[in-house]
Design a protein around this motif. Structure first.
Motif, PDB file in Angstrom:
ATOM      1  N   CYS A  23      10.715  12.862   1.244  1.00  0.00           N
ATOM      2  CA  CYS A  23      10.275  11.675   0.272  1.00  0.00           C
ATOM      3  C   CYS A  23      11.045  12.224  -1.231  1.00  0.00           C
ATOM      4  O   CYS A  23      11.286  13.263  -1.599  1.00  0.00           O
ATOM      5  N   CYS A  26       9.786   7.599  -4.594  1.00  0.00           N
ATOM      6  CA  CYS A  26      10.415   6.121  -4.916  1.00  0.00           C
ATOM      7  C   CYS A  26       9.195   5.230  -5.430  1.00  0.00           C
ATOM      8  O   CYS A  26       9.310   4.414  -6.203  1.00  0.00           O
ATOM      9  N   CYS A  29       5.609   3.482  -1.247  1.00  0.00           N
ATOM     10  CA  CYS A  29       4.355   3.464  -0.617  1.00  0.00           C
ATOM     11  C   CYS A  29       3.130   3.033  -1.569  1.00  0.00           C
ATOM     12  O   CYS A  29       2.123   2.506  -1.231  1.00  0.00           O
ATOM     13  N   CYS A  76       8.697   2.651   4.025  1.00  0.00           N
ATOM     14  CA  CYS A  76       9.304   3.898   3.385  1.00  0.00           C
ATOM     15  C   CYS A  76      10.733   4.003   3.689  1.00  0.00           C
ATOM     16  O   CYS A  76      10.999   4.253   4.675  1.00  0.00           O
TER      17      CYS A  76
HETATM   18  S1  SF4 Z   1       7.786   5.162   0.087  1.00  0.00           S
HETATM   19 FE1  SF4 Z   1       6.502   6.866  -0.431  1.00  0.00          FE
HETATM   20  S2  SF4 Z   1       6.930   8.425   1.048  1.00  0.00           S
HETATM   21 FE2  SF4 Z   1       8.625   7.222   1.263  1.00  0.00          FE
HETATM   22  S3  SF4 Z   1      10.220   8.086  -0.255  1.00  0.00           S
HETATM   23 FE3  SF4 Z   1       9.022   6.374  -1.450  1.00  0.00          FE
HETATM   24  S4  SF4 Z   1       7.332   7.867  -2.470  1.00  0.00           S
HETATM   25 FE4  SF4 Z   1       8.184   8.734  -0.560  1.00  0.00          FE
END
Ligand code: SF4
Ligand code: SF4
Length: 100
Positions: A23, A26, A29, A76
């Motif tokens: 992770c 970003c 999620c 993700c």
């Molecule tokens: S979507 Fe969520 S779990 Fe996936 S990289 Fe981004 S912050 Fe991390």
């Protein structure tokens, strides 16, 4: 003040979680999660990465709000499978609740 446990990522492997370090925080999620609450599930994954076990135990009730809808896992960009990470955290909390 939260206690940092640098071995927590390794410990989580016993509960089926071995991908949290993929992770890159970003926030996709957290943006798509229907709970739309307090950066969930991203924050829980970040807590694993930095070994903030105390934060996870303090906020453990949030894990049981997860609908297991799978939207976070589907979107993700790192394939970090946040939905499965939440399940692993639930297993961890159930096993470790008494020593928290
Ligand atoms: S979507 Fe969520 S779990 Fe996936 S990289 Fe981004 S912050 Fe991390
Ligand atoms: S699986 Fe859980 S954490 Fe992921 S988007 Fe659905 S409710 Fe949110």
């Amino acid at each position: 003040m939260s206690v940092i446990n640098p071995d927590f990522v390794e410990e989580m492997k016993l509960f089926g979680e071995d991908i949290a370090l993929a992770c890159f925080n970003c926030g996709t999620c957290a943006a798509i999660c229907p709970l739309i609450a307090d950066h969930f599930p991203r924050k829980m994954i970040r807590y694993i990465q930095i070994g903030a076990r105390d934060r996870i135990m303090d906020q453990a009730q949030d894990l049981w709000k997860c609908l297991h809808c799978g939207l976070c896992t589907q979107t993700c960009p790192r394939g970090a499978n946040p939905g499965e990470i939440i399940l692993s955290l639930k297993r961890y909390v159930v096993e470790n609740w008494r020593r928290s």
